[in-house]
Write an enzyme that holds these catalytic residues in place. Structure first.
Site, mmCIF file in Angstrom:
data_model
loop_
_atom_site.group_PDB
_atom_site.id
_atom_site.type_symbol
_atom_site.label_atom_id
_atom_site.label_comp_id
_atom_site.label_asym_id
_atom_site.label_seq_id
_atom_site.Cartn_x
_atom_site.Cartn_y
_atom_site.Cartn_z
ATOM 1 N N LYS A 1 85.771 61.484 36.055
ATOM 2 C CA LYS A 1 86.737 60.230 35.538
ATOM 3 C C LYS A 1 86.533 59.096 36.189
ATOM 4 C CE LYS A 1 90.775 62.185 34.547
ATOM 5 N NZ LYS A 1 92.024 62.834 34.872
ATOM 6 N N ARG B 1 95.815 60.061 39.213
ATOM 7 C CA ARG B 1 95.245 60.982 38.275
ATOM 8 C C ARG B 1 93.985 61.627 39.201
ATOM 9 N NH1 ARG B 1 92.631 57.211 33.709
ATOM 10 N NH2 ARG B 1 92.637 59.027 32.749
ATOM 11 N N GLY C 1 93.171 69.142 31.631
ATOM 12 C CA GLY C 1 94.376 69.686 31.941
ATOM 13 C C GLY C 1 94.779 70.677 33.160
ATOM 14 N N MET D 1 94.578 69.800 36.302
ATOM 15 C CA MET D 1 94.988 69.269 37.821
ATOM 16 C C MET D 1 96.111 68.224 37.252
ATOM 17 S SD MET D 1 92.083 69.460 40.313
ATOM 18 C CE MET D 1 90.961 68.435 39.461
ATOM 19 N N ARG E 1 84.540 60.836 28.500
ATOM 20 C CA ARG E 1 83.520 61.705 29.071
ATOM 21 C C ARG E 1 82.718 62.544 27.842
ATOM 22 N NH1 ARG E 1 88.815 65.022 30.456
ATOM 23 N NH2 ARG E 1 89.563 65.547 28.198
ATOM 24 N N HIS F 1 95.427 72.486 23.888
ATOM 25 C CA HIS F 1 94.794 73.209 24.758
ATOM 26 C C HIS F 1 93.815 74.356 24.328
ATOM 27 C CE1 HIS F 1 94.341 76.275 28.059
ATOM 28 N NE2 HIS F 1 94.156 75.136 28.940
ATOM 29 N N ARG G 1 58.908 99.670 23.365
ATOM 30 C CA ARG G 1 59.340 100.854 23.752
ATOM 31 C C ARG G 1 59.053 102.028 23.071
ATOM 32 N NH1 ARG G 1 63.596 97.168 25.381
ATOM 33 N NH2 ARG G 1 63.945 97.259 27.567
ATOM 34 N N ARG H 1 54.212 99.828 25.104
ATOM 35 C CA ARG H 1 53.946 100.337 26.447
ATOM 36 C C ARG H 1 54.093 101.749 26.256
ATOM 37 N NH1 ARG H 1 59.667 100.051 29.789
ATOM 38 N NH2 ARG H 1 60.276 101.459 28.244
ATOM 39 N N GLU I 1 56.739 96.551 38.169
ATOM 40 C CA GLU I 1 58.348 97.071 38.311
ATOM 41 C C GLU I 1 58.530 97.733 39.609
ATOM 42 O OE1 GLU I 1 59.270 99.091 34.927
ATOM 43 O OE2 GLU I 1 57.174 100.006 34.584
ATOM 44 N N SER J 1 52.860 92.465 33.308
ATOM 45 C CA SER J 1 53.991 92.170 32.439
ATOM 46 C C SER J 1 55.206 92.530 33.576
ATOM 47 C CB SER J 1 54.195 92.672 31.362
ATOM 48 O OG SER J 1 55.688 92.567 30.650
ATOM 49 N N GLY K 1 58.604 93.814 34.780
ATOM 50 C CA GLY K 1 59.571 94.586 34.363
ATOM 51 C C GLY K 1 60.669 94.419 35.262
ATOM 52 N N THR K 2 61.261 93.161 35.153
ATOM 53 C CA THR K 2 62.389 93.060 36.196
ATOM 54 C C THR K 2 63.667 93.769 36.251
ATOM 55 O OG1 THR K 2 62.992 90.931 34.698
ATOM 56 C CG2 THR K 2 61.538 90.509 36.504
ATOM 57 N N ASN K 3 63.942 94.606 35.094
ATOM 58 C CA ASN K 3 65.042 95.438 35.218
ATOM 59 C C ASN K 3 64.720 96.411 36.415
ATOM 60 O OD1 ASN K 3 65.911 94.169 33.123
ATOM 61 N ND2 ASN K 3 65.382 95.869 31.577
ATOM 62 N N CYS L 1 59.225 90.866 30.745
ATOM 63 C CA CYS L 1 59.683 91.604 29.752
ATOM 64 C C CYS L 1 61.141 92.100 30.015
ATOM 65 C CB CYS L 1 58.701 92.605 29.397
ATOM 66 S SG CYS L 1 58.599 93.802 30.471
ATOM 67 N N TYR M 1 54.422 83.824 29.362
ATOM 68 C CA TYR M 1 55.226 84.083 28.363
ATOM 69 C C TYR M 1 56.723 84.586 28.832
ATOM 70 C CZ TYR M 1 53.783 88.750 27.886
ATOM 71 O OH TYR M 1 53.482 89.870 28.320
HETATM 72 P P1 ADP Z 1 93.737 64.682 32.445
HETATM 73 O O1 ADP Z 1 92.428 65.022 33.285
HETATM 74 O O2 ADP Z 1 94.524 65.971 32.153
HETATM 75 O O3 ADP Z 1 93.048 64.232 31.189
HETATM 76 P P2 ADP Z 1 94.624 62.119 32.913
HETATM 77 O O4 ADP Z 1 94.177 61.688 34.445
HETATM 78 O O5 ADP Z 1 93.360 61.539 32.100
HETATM 79 O O6 ADP Z 1 94.452 63.553 32.846
HETATM 80 O O7 ADP Z 1 95.791 61.471 32.277
HETATM 81 C C1 ADP Z 1 96.669 62.017 31.352
HETATM 82 C C2 ADP Z 1 97.020 60.671 30.541
HETATM 83 O O8 ADP Z 1 97.832 60.004 31.022
HETATM 84 C C3 ADP Z 1 95.940 60.009 29.982
HETATM 85 O O9 ADP Z 1 95.387 60.383 28.789
HETATM 86 C C4 ADP Z 1 96.658 58.692 29.510
HETATM 87 O O10 ADP Z 1 97.401 59.039 28.322
HETATM 88 C C5 ADP Z 1 98.004 58.698 30.519
HETATM 89 N N1 ADP Z 1 97.390 57.584 31.533
HETATM 90 C C6 ADP Z 1 96.650 58.113 32.742
HETATM 91 N N2 ADP Z 1 96.522 56.649 33.280
HETATM 92 C C7 ADP Z 1 97.177 55.692 32.792
HETATM 93 C C8 ADP Z 1 97.305 54.342 32.949
HETATM 94 N N3 ADP Z 1 96.611 53.808 33.806
HETATM 95 N N4 ADP Z 1 98.021 53.762 31.972
HETATM 96 C C9 ADP Z 1 98.548 54.265 30.957
HETATM 97 N N5 ADP Z 1 98.574 55.725 30.698
HETATM 98 C C10 ADP Z 1 97.726 56.423 31.591
HETATM 99 MG MG MG Z 2 92.441 62.692 30.304
HETATM 100 MG MG MG Z 3 95.535 66.246 33.949
#
Ligand code: ADP
Ligand code: MG
Ligand code: MG
Length: 883
Positions: free
Chosen positions: A29, A99, A108, A110, A343, A462, A568, A624, A751, A770, A772-774, A837, A857
């Site tokens: 990020k 963040r 999601g 952390m 990302r 999620h 085989r 074989r 092997e 060849s 035979g890594t098993n 193989c 191969y």
């Molecule tokens: P995750 O890693 O779970 O995607 P983020 O760090 O991207 O978490 O934050 C989650 C959400 O929080 C972002 O998608 C955004 O909507 C909001 N957010 C994060 N930073 C800012 C910011 N500087 N201004 C406004 N909203 C923010």
């Molecule tokens: Mg995010």
């Molecule tokens: Mg998060």
């Protein structure tokens, strides 16, 4: 001490200390925020605390290193200057988001805290300055909620239910219908919850709030769920998470504001269109939280056309800059667009292929980049998985249709908790996980499942995102059905399905169907064929297949196999009446009787080989010689032994004695492989004759034949010489009988560890090796492949091994033997053909190793052939680039 270490990297105003190459240090990020800032995209100013700092924090008893605090203050001053605002200044407050972000994406997993820097005075000031009291107190209540959750571990639900209660009292449904006055009230109620749960007042000092939050993000790196996610996704070697502290922009300032998430292309199909959701007058994770139903991104085109155009233009820029499909988080503050994250987007196998082909067409990447970066071997694997066989389905009871979140077909027994799903998987069941919605705590059960269904949530929920990443079929938001956790059941009102009942889900159409629907193999698209053609342009290592039957070989050829690396022959001994002849041979008392039985087996073997030679027409076929110990062909139970005695008209006692005589204390190391052929040369003779007669016949029928006869379990040069003599003498007889000759090769498996060590003694007598890594892995580690399950979990847990050595080649030990044998072999016999193989021939990491060793191969099962082709090409490109 003058510790001038740089802990903090700033970005903003078209500049940045870091860039996208610095993932390790700044996290994904942070590196991408820096990059976007550099390229002039609208990113609010901010700073990133490095992953090294997190590492030091843990090494230093969870204390900040010297100098960190000062560098953070500097970063805040930069943001204050940029925005003309002050952190904690009620006149014009700077609010921050805190963040997390590691080098590998962990969606999601952390934590995030928004609107940090809020207190009573700041909220009043913000209300006054913006003339938007509602907005100020909406931001305040969000802050208390998130801070309490992330920093103090007070469950978010406590605040949710307080809010629900207030809404009920006011008689409103949506959050947005609460008035500014209500929100002031809510802030007080939230503070009361905080006080009740912690015994402390809610902290007012912004700097104190910030320190707490940074530590909480560091702490989330080692949360149970984060550790589990890393384990499942095999994320190792990272030192910690980075922390991004960024000026807030506000999506909750009214109807011309909002926030959303989008993919630059459809992550299911790869279609070139924006794909995502947004909410007006909303902040942060509202879109994915499922509390309000988000709108599809195309609606933004009508609502705020200028912003939409800008968004489209930006996605094109980002795709060019990153040469990949992007997953973006954005916020609109009063019609002004900000990008908060980008990302590389997770996508399904079919989408990966289409995007790769389209990117080349659109000139965003060249073929080499597409092959190297845009499709993974795991994505390719998805394409080769089964789908529902619509023709074979007579009637199906659809009990619900939800959103098709991740395509493909899945059939399994339904379970309702992640824990139950994991348990069922361990006992060997195919599992469907059914949840109202999933959270990061469910990843274990999701991973154990064939498919996932939720009754709530959207295409970016999620469950949807995680399932797509893994290529697991998934249906979300299926509100036709009601899930009852207590009862462990689900129902559409007419049918009720209980834990352990069969369920089928179609992630392509969104259908949820009662019972077990039949599956069929997948159909491969034209884009797939095109992409695989490019793959082969960059590949120089051959890919063969392990196949015993003509039909498997034909399938493998369709998948691009360039020969058989391992046929085989023992499999052929079990089918139909053959097993009778095999048993008769084993029961024989003398060579004469054995030869008679073998003569009756010959036509069967020949027929099988003929099929293979014709199917492989023009490609080599490695066959074989018989490998397993003979007792594997004999019956084990008393009844079966009695039947056999009756069948052959001999005494039960004789059968019993013969079985007992052949019994071995350690079959893996017993009378098997070339040892059989040495004791019973007539078996080698029969097999050689069958192979060569079939080859001659296939040739006469117009096929181009390249037979390769392979002797198993060689440990010394003399063993090979013995068998080679038998093969050559037999061959000469066959050629004389048939009045024609053909070319053929004689080679050996490597092997037994000793064979690798004396490869220079073996090579002069072999046309090919060849690996035979098993068996080579079994004998090098001294681990029995069939018993490793008893201790492998402990070994993995304690990191004594990092992966199952039977899946991924152990390069340090077994690999050393392979390298040694390859070197010795080629030094004695230049041009010696080398292949592998074992199961490892289909494992991408092991394939890369084979490429480095210069093997000619790899050979793997038919369904893994495309994966091996891609892995070989990707390694070839990587090596090329390293030069
Ligand atoms: P995750 O890693 O779970 O995607 P983020 O760090 O991207 O978490 O934050 C989650 C959400 O929080 C972002 O998608 C955004 O909507 C909001 N957010 C994060 N930073 C800012 C910011 N500087 N201004 C406004 N909203 C923010
Ligand atoms: Mg995010
Ligand atoms: Mg998060």
């Amino acid at each position: 001490m003058t510790d001038k270490k740089k802990y903090v990297y700033q970005f903003g105003a078209g500049k940045a200390d870091g860039d996208r190459t610095m993932r390790e240090l700044l996290g994904g990020k942070g590196a991408n925020l820096a990059e976007m800032s550099r390229t002039g995209l609208p990113v609010p100013p901010g700073m990133t605390i490095t992953t090294e700092t997190c590492d030091q924090y843990y090494k230093n008893n969870q204390k900040w290193p010297e100098g960190l605090k000062e560098q953070i203050r500097e970063g805040i001053r930069f943001q204050e200057e940029q925005l003309g605002a002050g952190f904690g200044d009620p006149e014009n407050p700077l609010l921050l988001s805190v963040r997390s972000g590691a080098a590998a994406s962990m969606p999601g997993m952390m934590d995030t805290v928004l609107n940090l820097g809020m207190n009573d005075m700041v909220a009043e000031g913000l209300a006054e300055r913006t003339g938007n009291e509602w907005f100020a107190f909406d931001s305040y209540r969000r802050f208390i909620d998130m801070f309490s959750d992330v920093v103090m571990g007070i469950p978010h639900e406590s605040f949710e239910s307080a809010m629900q209660k207030l809404k009920d009292q006011r008689g409103v449904k949506e959050d947005n219908e609460l008035t500014a006055k209500d929100l002031r009230d809510l802030v007080d109620r939230f503070k009361a919850i905080y006080r009740r749960e912690t015994g402390f007042m809610f902290p007012n000092d912004p700097m104190e709030q910030l320190e707490f939050s940074i530590n909480a993000v560091f702490g989330s790196w080692n949360s149970e769920r984060a550790k589990k996610y890393r384990k499942i996704n095999k994320i190792t070697g990272l030192i910690g998470t980075a922390v991004n502290i960024q000026a807030m922009v506000f999506g909750n300032m009214g109807e011309t504001s909002g926030s959303g998430v989008l993919f630059t292309r459809d992550p299911n199909t790869g279609e070139n269109k924006l794909y995502g959701e947004y909410l007006t007058n909303a902040q942060g994770e509202d879109v994915v939280a499922g509390t309000r139903t988000p709108e599809p991104i195309k609606n933004l085109k009508k609502a705020l056309p200028k912003v939409y155009d800008q968004l489209e233009e930006m996605t094109r820029k980002l795709e060019k800059a990153y040469q990949n499909m992007q997953d973006i988080e954005f916020t609109i503050q009063e019609e002004k667009l900000f990008i908060l994250q980008t990302r590389n987007g997770k996508r399904t196998g079919p989408a990966a292929i289409k995007i790769a082909v389209d990117f080349v067409k659109e000139g965003i990447v060249n073929k080499q980049e597409a092959v190297k970066n845009l499709v993974t071997t795991a994505q390719l694997d998805q394409l080769l998985h089964p789908q529902f066989d619509d023709k074979a389905i007579k009637d199906k009871k659809v009990i619900g249709v939800g959103l098709p979140a991740s395509p493909g077909a899945a059939v399994g027994k339904v379970y309702f908790t992640s824990h139950d799903a994991e348990d069922a998987k361990i006992t060997g069941e195919n599992v469907i996980l059914a949840r109202v919605e999933t959270s990061p705590d469910d990843v274990g059960g999701m991973h154990a499942s064939e498919g996932i269904i939720t009754s709530r949530g959207g295409m970016t929920s999620h469950a949807a995102v995680v399932a797509r990443g893994w290529g697991k079929p998934c249906v979300v938001g299926c509100d036709d059905i009601v899930i009852n956790y207590k009862n462990k059941s689900l129902t559409d009102g007419n049918h009720t399905v209980y834990e352990g009942d069969w369920l089928s889900i179609n992630g392509t159409t969104g259908e949820v169907v009662l019972g077990q629907l039949p599956l069929k193999p997948p159909k491969l698209s034209n884009d797939f064929k095109k992409f695989m053609k490019w793959v082969d342009e960059f590949r120089d290592m051959k890919v063969r297949t392990n196949a015993d039957r003509a039909e498997d070989a034909t399938k493998a050829k369709e998948f691009g196999a360039e020969g058989i690396g391992l046929c085989r022959t023992e499999h052929m001994f079990f089918e139909g009446e053959r097993i009778v002849e095999v048993r008769r041979m084993i029961m024989s008392d003398n060579e004469k009787e054995r030869r008679e039985s073998l003569a009756r087996l010959l036509p069967y073997q020949k027929e099988d080989f003929l099929g293979l030679f014709k199917a492989l027409d023009g490609d080599p076929v490695t066959i074989r010689l018989l490998d397993p110990p003979l007792h594997e062909f004999l019956p084990h139970t008393e009844d079966e032994k009695k039947d056999l005695a009756k069948q052959f008209g001999i005494s039960y006692r004789k059968v019993k004695d013969r079985v007992a005589a052949l019994d071995e204390a350690n079959p893996m190391l017993g009378h098997r492989g070339c040892r059989l052929g040495i004791t019973f040369p007539e078996i080698t003779e029969m097999q050689t004759r069958a192979i060569l007669e079939a080859a001659i016949e296939a040739k006469e029928q117009g096929a181009v034949v390249l037979p390769e006869i392979m002797v198993p379990l060689i440990g010394s040069g003399d063993e090979l010489i013995d068998q080679k003599n038998v093969i050559k003498e037999t061959a000469e007889k066959v050629f004389k009988d048939k009045g024609t000759r053909i070319d053929y090769l004689i080679g050996t498996m490597i092997e037994v560890p000793r064979a690798a060590l004396v490869a220079d003694e073996i090579a002069p007598h072999a046309d090919f090796f060849s690996f035979g890594t098993n068996d080579l892995t079994q004998m090098t580690f001294g681990f029995s492949r069939d018993d490793i399950g008893k201790f492998l979990p402990d070994y993995l847990e304690r990191k004594i091994v990092l992966h199952d050595p039977f899946q991924t080649l152990d390069q340090k030990g077994v690999g050393k033997l392979v390298a040694e044998a390859a070197d010795l072999g080629r030094a004695t016999k230049p041009g010696l053909k080398l292949g592998i193989c074992g199961e490892h021939g289909g494992d991408p990491e092991s394939i890369a190793f084979c490429y480095k060793q210069g093997l000619d191969y790899v050979s793997c099962s038919p369904f893994r052939v495309p994966i091996a082709r891609l892995a070989a090409a990707q390694e070839a490109i990587a090596q090329q680039e390293n030069k």
